[in-house]
Motif scaffolding. Structure first.
Motif, PDB file in Angstrom:
ATOM      1  N   TRP A   1       0.831  -1.210   0.000  1.00  0.00           N
ATOM      2  CA  TRP A   1       0.000   0.000   0.000  1.00  0.00           C
ATOM      3  C   TRP A   1       0.858   1.250   0.000  1.00  0.00           C
ATOM      4  O   TRP A   1       0.518   2.260  -0.602  1.00  0.00           O
ATOM      5  CB  TRP A   1      -0.932  -0.004   1.220  1.00  0.00           C
TER       6      TRP A   1
ATOM      7  N   THR B   1     -13.306   3.060   2.596  1.00  0.00           N
ATOM      8  CA  THR B   1     -12.359   1.953   2.756  1.00  0.00           C
ATOM      9  C   THR B   1     -10.962   2.412   2.375  1.00  0.00           C
ATOM     10  O   THR B   1     -10.785   3.152   1.395  1.00  0.00           O
ATOM     11  CB  THR B   1     -12.746   0.738   1.896  1.00  0.00           C
ATOM     12  N   ARG B   2      -9.980   1.968   3.143  1.00  0.00           N
ATOM     13  CA  ARG B   2      -8.596   2.359   2.873  1.00  0.00           C
ATOM     14  C   ARG B   2      -8.071   1.749   1.578  1.00  0.00           C
ATOM     15  O   ARG B   2      -7.106   2.252   0.996  1.00  0.00           O
ATOM     16  CB  ARG B   2      -7.698   1.926   4.035  1.00  0.00           C
ATOM     17  N   TYR B   3      -8.701   0.673   1.109  1.00  0.00           N
ATOM     18  CA  TYR B   3      -8.231   0.039  -0.115  1.00  0.00           C
ATOM     19  C   TYR B   3      -8.444   0.927  -1.338  1.00  0.00           C
ATOM     20  O   TYR B   3      -7.791   0.751  -2.360  1.00  0.00           O
ATOM     21  CB  TYR B   3      -8.949  -1.301  -0.318  1.00  0.00           C
TER      22      TYR B   3
ATOM     23  N   SER C   1     -12.764   7.714  -0.141  1.00  0.00           N
ATOM     24  CA  SER C   1     -11.551   7.298   0.561  1.00  0.00           C
ATOM     25  C   SER C   1     -11.821   6.987   2.029  1.00  0.00           C
ATOM     26  O   SER C   1     -11.087   6.224   2.645  1.00  0.00           O
ATOM     27  CB  SER C   1     -10.485   8.400   0.458  1.00  0.00           C
TER      28      SER C   1
ATOM     29  N   ASN D   1      -6.665   8.909  12.732  1.00  0.00           N
ATOM     30  CA  ASN D   1      -6.705   7.631  12.011  1.00  0.00           C
ATOM     31  C   ASN D   1      -6.437   6.445  12.939  1.00  0.00           C
ATOM     32  O   ASN D   1      -6.132   5.357  12.477  1.00  0.00           O
ATOM     33  CB  ASN D   1      -5.677   7.648  10.874  1.00  0.00           C
TER      34      ASN D   1
ATOM     35  N   GLN E   1      -8.032   4.214  -1.196  1.00  0.00           N
ATOM     36  CA  GLN E   1      -7.204   5.400  -1.067  1.00  0.00           C
ATOM     37  C   GLN E   1      -6.051   5.407  -2.065  1.00  0.00           C
ATOM     38  O   GLN E   1      -5.526   6.468  -2.404  1.00  0.00           O
ATOM     39  CB  GLN E   1      -6.652   5.511   0.357  1.00  0.00           C
TER      40      GLN E   1
ATOM     41  N   THR F   1     -13.851  12.864   7.351  1.00  0.00           N
ATOM     42  CA  THR F   1     -12.824  12.321   8.241  1.00  0.00           C
ATOM     43  C   THR F   1     -13.055  12.802   9.669  1.00  0.00           C
ATOM     44  O   THR F   1     -12.948  12.019  10.624  1.00  0.00           O
ATOM     45  CB  THR F   1     -11.425  12.738   7.779  1.00  0.00           C
TER      46      THR F   1
ATOM     47  N   GLU G   1      -5.978  12.507   4.467  1.00  0.00           N
ATOM     48  CA  GLU G   1      -5.015  12.643   5.554  1.00  0.00           C
ATOM     49  C   GLU G   1      -5.079  14.040   6.169  1.00  0.00           C
ATOM     50  O   GLU G   1      -5.416  15.022   5.510  1.00  0.00           O
ATOM     51  CB  GLU G   1      -3.585  12.388   5.050  1.00  0.00           C
TER      52      GLU G   1
END
Length: 516
Positions: free
Chosen positions: A29, A369-371, A366, A443, A373, A128, A51
């Motif tokens: 990743w 799911t982090r996948y 985003s 996070n 991102q 976020t 982020e």
């Protein structure tokens, strides 16, 4: 003992293998993220996603940018389209339409203005920062709903623009052509990110504002007014029209802080609030008032005593071609080519509104799911564009209905969302952004809330919306009592109220039983 001794190395070996897999996954990743960032940087596109923006990487010190970005997003054709619904959908007259617009906008605009203060202070996008109230996992569900809302907004806005563009061409080409033109314009600006969005929105409101002044000059001599109605039917119309206005204004709460995260963390919150509030409230009130005046005159034109007058033509053309037809009669009939020019400017204003949805949907995806991102962010504007183009083409002849139904439902769930965010901030974080410790916790799922309190309150909020709503497809028992046979929509009021009562209870239990 021998068996235990034999098993221990195997356990250690499995643990070591799992750790190695985790390290390999993290490395994968990391590499994908690195190449994603290189690609976006090379193309001049904003590389940062959801982020947190560090304090030393915030070059945007123009707090008045909060004004221009929202001024351009709201001084647009879709705002005009909301204003005409009072007279032409809910059969209200000018006075009651204007009062409803004023009071609902003045109150509703406070909510996105409040949410915008989270951007500079936390350095986080709106979805976020919702992790601090909805939890790490609950925020994924909220982000998913926001993606749906972004698609819905883009669809409704594009329908308005396509209708106006078809009117410019005197209905010689299909709405599909106008839809694609608007979508391409939105895509070009929206995919390049924060800085380019602000650059565009800084000036996009100017030609649209000039156009609305031209409409005032051309239409003023035809405007008429009739006495306000009264009784239960009038109350139902005020509540239902107010619910649409509420949905339009509160629609920004789920993405308000996306457009000021690069502003300094020491920016005074009251200034951020003020600029954002003015950028939303002022254009919404003024543009919707103008639209209501035009629509009230058109409604009066439906009276047989006004047969043969200009306003009779307004109403007839609206019946035939909705928003585009009404604007054609108001502008093109008396001005000819000049009217078409100004209508094109109104069409282009849709881009300023849709950019917000296209940009923010990429952020919301985003969060889900982090996948996702690691997918280059320039892909997401293409995805949302590919989704809303066919939807806008299908609904091209139903702008009023699309807007009424969509904004009503949007107002319900966003009322729940923002109530949870507000109560978490003022009750559990005691109104202090420092209590979030955003730099370390944004996070870290082990330090964020579980989100069960918000989920429980959400269930009660939905129940409130169901019993209070009044839509063509369903009227709740309390909604029916408010307006009699016509029904009056109090769905968002009850959704907010139920949520406001239950969230502090559920959140307190969540903290006591689960520790955070």
């Amino acid at each position: 003992m021998a068996d235990v001794e034999k098993q221990q190395p195997l356990s250690e070996s499995m643990s070591s293998s799992e750790s190695e897999l985790q390290r390999q996954e993290a490395g994968l990743w990391s590499r994908l993220g690195y190449y994603n960032q290189r690609l976006e940087t090379a193309m001049g596109i904003e590389a940062r996603g959801i982020e947190r923006v560090p304090d030393d990487e915030r070059p945007d010190r123009r707090l008045w940018g909060n004004l221009t970005v929202w001024l351009s997003a709201n001084c647009v054709l879709p705002t005009f389209g909301v204003g005409i619904l009072g007279p032409l959908t809910f059969r209200m007259h000018l006075g009651d339409s204007m009062l409803t617009i004023f009071f609902f906008v003045v109150f509703a605009a406070m909510l996105p203005a409040f949410c915008s203060t989270f951007g500079p202070r936390l350095g986080l996008r709106q979805m976020t920062s919702s992790r601090y109230s909805w939890g790490y996992w609950g925020s994924k569900g909220v982000a998913f709903l926001n993606c749906i809302a972004c698609v819905g907004w883009s669809t409704a806005n594009t329908i308005a623009g396509a209708q106006a563009l078809c009117a410019v061409g005197e209905w010689r080409f299909s709405a599909a052509v106008g839809t694609v033109i608007i979508a391409i314009g939105t895509l070009i600006v929206g995919m390049f990110g924060y800085r380019h969005v602000h650059m565009y929105e800084q000036f996009a409101w100017v030609p649209t504002a000039i156009t609305f002044f031209v409409i005032i000059g051309v239409a003023a001599k035809h405007l008429v007014n009739e006495p306000m109605a009264f009784g239960r039917a009038e109350a139902a119309s005020v509540l239902s029209f107010g619910g649409v206005i509420w949905g339009f204004n509160i629609g920004w709460v789920s993405l308000a802080s996306d457009y000021n995260v690069y502003m300094p963390s020491d920016a005074p919150s009251w200034q951020v609030f003020m600029w954002t509030y003015l950028g939303i409230a002022v254009p919404c009130v003024l543009v919707m008032w103008l639209a209501a005046a035009i629509a009230a005159a058109a409604l009066a034109g439906a009276d047989p005593t006004n047969a043969g007058t200009a306003i009779a033509g307004w109403y007839a053309r609206y019946e035939e071609h909705e928003l585009g037809g009404l604007l054609y009669e108001v502008m093109v009939r008396p001005m000819g080519g000049g009217g078409k020019f100004f209508m094109v400017l109104l069409v282009l204003s849709v881009v300023a509104n849709n950019i917000i949805n296209v940009y923010s949907m990429g952020m919301s995806i985003s969060v889900i799911t982090r996948y996702l991102q690691v997918v280059p962010r320039l892909i997401w504007p293409l995805v949302i564009t590919g989704i809303y183009i066919p939807l806008a083409i299908v609904g091209a002849n139903a702008f009023a209905d699309t807007l009424e139904y969509f904004l009503g439902v949007l107002g319900y769930w966003l009322a729940i969302f923002v109530t949870v965010v507000i109560e978490e901030h003022f009750i559990f974080q005691r109104g202090k952004f420092a209590n979030y410790h955003a730099e370390e916790t944004w996070n870290d799922r082990t330090r964020l809330p579980w989100g069960l309190g918000a989920l429980g309150a959400f269930g009660f909020g939905v129940a409130g919306a169901v019993v209070g709503m009044s839509q063509v497809w369903y009227t709740g028992p309390l909604g029916a009592k408010v307006g009699g046979a016509q029904g009056g929509d109090i769905g968002f009021e009850l959704a907010s109220g139920f949520t406001a009562v239950m969230y502090p209870l559920f959140r307190t239990l969540e903290i006591r039983l689960l520790g955070r």
